[in-house]
Structure formats: C-alpha cells, structure tokens
Scaffold this motif. Structure first.
Motif, PDB file in Angstrom:
ATOM      1  N   UNK A 194       0.837  -1.205   0.000  1.00 33.04           N
ATOM      2  CA  UNK A 194       0.000   0.000   0.000  1.00 33.04           C
ATOM      3  C   UNK A 194       0.869   1.251   0.000  1.00 33.04           C
ATOM      4  N   UNK A 195       1.930   1.229   0.806  1.00 32.47           N
ATOM      5  CA  UNK A 195       2.808   2.405   0.873  1.00 32.47           C
ATOM      6  C   UNK A 195       3.495   2.616  -0.470  1.00 32.47           C
ATOM      7  N   UNK A 222       4.994  13.909  -5.671  1.00 35.15           N
ATOM      8  CA  UNK A 222       5.151  14.717  -4.460  1.00 35.15           C
ATOM      9  C   UNK A 222       4.920  13.941  -3.181  1.00 35.15           C
ATOM     10  N   UNK A 223       4.612  12.640  -3.296  1.00 40.64           N
ATOM     11  CA  UNK A 223       4.400  11.807  -2.102  1.00 40.64           C
ATOM     12  C   UNK A 223       5.579  10.854  -1.969  1.00 40.64           C
ATOM     13  N   UNK A 224       6.414  11.076  -0.963  1.00 42.40           N
ATOM     14  CA  UNK A 224       7.545  10.179  -0.720  1.00 42.40           C
ATOM     15  C   UNK A 224       7.106   9.001   0.138  1.00 42.40           C
ATOM     16  N   UNK A 225       8.056   8.120   0.424  1.00 43.61           N
ATOM     17  CA  UNK A 225       7.730   6.931   1.208  1.00 43.61           C
ATOM     18  C   UNK A 225       7.223   7.291   2.609  1.00 43.61           C
ATOM     19  N   UNK A 226       7.869   8.271   3.220  1.00 41.25           N
ATOM     20  CA  UNK A 226       7.468   8.636   4.582  1.00 41.25           C
ATOM     21  C   UNK A 226       6.060   9.201   4.616  1.00 41.25           C
ATOM     22  N   UNK A 227       5.770  10.101   3.669  1.00 42.58           N
ATOM     23  CA  UNK A 227       4.426  10.678   3.619  1.00 42.58           C
ATOM     24  C   UNK A 227       3.413   9.581   3.333  1.00 42.58           C
ATOM     25  N   UNK A 228       3.761   8.685   2.403  1.00 41.01           N
ATOM     26  CA  UNK A 228       2.851   7.595   2.053  1.00 41.01           C
ATOM     27  C   UNK A 228       2.542   6.757   3.290  1.00 41.01           C
ATOM     28  N   UNK A 229       3.571   6.471   4.079  1.00 40.89           N
ATOM     29  CA  UNK A 229       3.362   5.683   5.300  1.00 40.89           C
ATOM     30  C   UNK A 229       2.432   6.412   6.254  1.00 40.89           C
ATOM     31  N   UNK A 230       2.643   7.736   6.383  1.00 40.97           N
ATOM     32  CA  UNK A 230       1.795   8.531   7.274  1.00 40.97           C
ATOM     33  C   UNK A 230       0.336   8.454   6.814  1.00 40.97           C
ATOM     34  N   UNK A 231       0.111   8.588   5.500  1.00 43.01           N
ATOM     35  CA  UNK A 231      -1.251   8.553   4.967  1.00 43.01           C
ATOM     36  C   UNK A 231      -1.891   7.182   5.192  1.00 43.01           C
TER      37      UNK A 231
END
Lengths: 206, 206
Positions: free
Chosen positions: A11-12, A20-29
C-alpha cells in the motif's frame, strides 16, 4: 525502509508513486487510513476506480466531463466564437473562478516539451485546428503559462491556424495585482511597460 | 472549487480527507492518476483496500503484522525481557533502523491527549501492564516523544507498573549528533548537562 507487513508495504509503495508523495508521507497517509473506519478506505478506493474507469472527456473541448459534451460547451449563453486555449482542466477551473470569461475552452492536455517526450501529436491540437478551419471561431486566446514550453506551444498552434481568418490573442503578462515593483523580474516589468493599457481600463475591472 | 465532473469531484473530496492533503493537492494527484494507465489506479485502490481489510496487529506487541505474532516477537534471538514502549509502528521502524536495540516492542497506538479525546483506555496499556505483571519483563524503556502528551503517557504507565519489580528507563534526551550548541533550546541543553555521560561511552557507539 523495512516494513513488518507485506500488505502495508504494498500500500505504501503504491501510494508513493503519486507525485510529491515520498515513502514517509505515504506511510503517514496509510497509517492514518488504518486508524479510520474501514468505510473511509473503501470510499476512497472506489471513488478513485470509478473516476478512472468512467470519466469522460468532452468531445468538443476535451475538458473532463461526465457526459459527451461538457456543461460549458452545451451552454448556449456562452460565446462559442471565442476559444480559450489552456493546458489542462485546472486552468479551466481557475479561469472559470474569475467569472471574467464567457467564451468556450479548448484543453490541450499538456504543453509541447521535447525534454518530457511530449510532442504536438500527443496534444489535442488537431481538433483545435479543425474547429478554427470550420470558420465558426472568431478569436483564439492563448492562456498557457509563460514558459519556454508554453511559448513553443503557442507558436506551434499559431503557425497552424494563421492561414485561417481568426484573431489570436494571448492573456496579458504583467505585474500581479498586489505585487511590489522592486521584486518584479526585468522581463515582466519591461513587457508591462511596452504593453501598457489605458488607465480607464483598470477602473472597469472589479 | 467547481468541478466539471461529479466523478472527479467525489475522488478529489475523498483524497482531500487524508491528512496534509488539501483540495488543490488532491486535484493534482487525481489528475495525475488520470494521465497514467488504468492499472495504476486499480493497483492503488486494491492495495489500500486489501491492506485495510486484512492487516493484523501482533497480539503481543500490537505492531502491524500479516500474522498473529509479529516477526520481532517470534524472534527467539531477541531479548524478550526488555520492552521498548513506543507510540506507533513508525517508531518501531525508526528504532529498528538504528540496529541498536535487540529487545522487543510494545506499540501503544497513540499518546494520552485529552485535547484530542484520547484517554488511557484507547491505548494498548492494559496488555503492557499484564505483560509486566507476569514477571517476564526486566526493563521497560519509554521511547515516546518528549512532549506534554508523551510525558503524561510515560507517567501514567509508570504509575501502573511501579508496583511490580521492573526497571524503567527512558531514552536519553540531549543535543542531536551534528547540532550546534548555540541553537539548542535551554531545557534540552540543561538536561544534557545534568544527565552527562562518561566520555568513554561515546567512543563505543558507531
């Protein structure tokens, strides 16, 4: 980044493919979705899929639409002789929000940009030229961003339609309302002096 | 913002419910998906749904996992007597990345925060207390962020477990590696002097 769950990792990774969505942001979402009721994820997933599969493009102006001919192109109160050429649907929304334009649009779907591998054939230029050649268009307004790619695209289209009897114009370039002169770049400032407008005109606009 | 398509509007609205994603960003992301092959949207939607519906939490440490007991809790090489208490799975990943911790974790799932309506009962505190009361834990390390909520949570848990014979510790607060002293805040700098460590210790860490 090591994940304790393959499902989470997948999912991440999919989320991180968005611009504009990095791995960290993706994880947060994704972790946010996990804390919300299952319905929220379901609604999000379904609305994205439905949109992707069922959205249509107006066959006249290529704007995104739910029907064959978009609301603007259907509207008989608008002036169908004035066509505003824009890059994408966001520009249509921006211009519509001003409430100053009563013509119709033509969405190119991008700008000519050899670096990104985008040539004229990938853009909706043929249909624009057809529209102009039919003689039903009195004026074409170029409303692309003022960049190298935008100018190239303007010029390419201009060359294609100059043989027909049609007025062409471009949106005014100048100092933004509220901007300080001292921070304006030289080219913009120079052009704004060359293309100065009668002072009375400024009093008309709201 | 007015949309020319209800499908688009719905997708943007759902996307804009994610934290830190406004309407404009959501529109940009959704338009990006429209330009990509249909499969990308499908993969994204499916992976989100599968993850949300099938992800499990480790029944021992509450970390996200694909199985009943997560890899860390299953690992017999790790020291199950040392439990590191963290707020969420991202903290587990951060600490695992350092490679310095060989114990197990306990994921609380948040911090006590009356303002956000999060009380102790919403966090995985009961299971932690049970774990400690069973007598199999020698040390509990508090690794929550150093905020009012973090300190409150630490203190709440400390009160619950102090009756048992267990060592409690908290991760060191001090000047970050690479930071300039002059920019450090007074509290951190003050604590870093009070809690100074033997110089030889700094030579051990990589």
């Amino acid at each position: 980044m090591e994940f304790s769950s393959k499902l989470l990792e997948k999912a991440v990774n999919e989320m991180a493919q968005l611009p504009g969505i990095g791995k960290r942001t993706a994880l947060r979402l994704v972790l946010h979705l996990l804390k919300q009721p299952k319905e929220q994820t379901q609604f999000l997933a379904e609305s994205l899929q439905t949109m992707r599969n069922e959205v249509q493009y107006c066959k006249s102006c290529h704007n995104i639409s739910d029907v064959e001919l978009c609301e603007i192109c259907c509207n008989e109160k608008r002036n169908h002789q004035i066509v505003c050429v824009v890059e994408d649907i966001r520009d249509v929304m921006a211009i519509e929000n001003t409430g100053q334009f009563k013509g119709i649009y033509h969405v190119l779907g991008g700008k000519i940009s050899p670096i990104d591998g985008v040539g004229p054939s990938q853009l909706n230029i043929v249909t624009l030229v057809e529209k102009v050649s039919s003689g039903r268009v009195a004026e074409v307004i170029f409303a692309l961003s003022s960049t190298m790619e935008g100018d190239t695209t303007n010029f390419y289209i201009f060359r294609q339609i100059q043989q027909y009897e049609v007025k062409t114009s471009t949106i005014a370039r100048g100092i933004s309302v509220g901007d300080e002169l001292e921070y304006a770049d030289e080219i913009t400032l120079g052009r704004s002096i060359l293309n100065r407008i009668p002072f009375e005109n400024t009093m008309k606009s709201s």
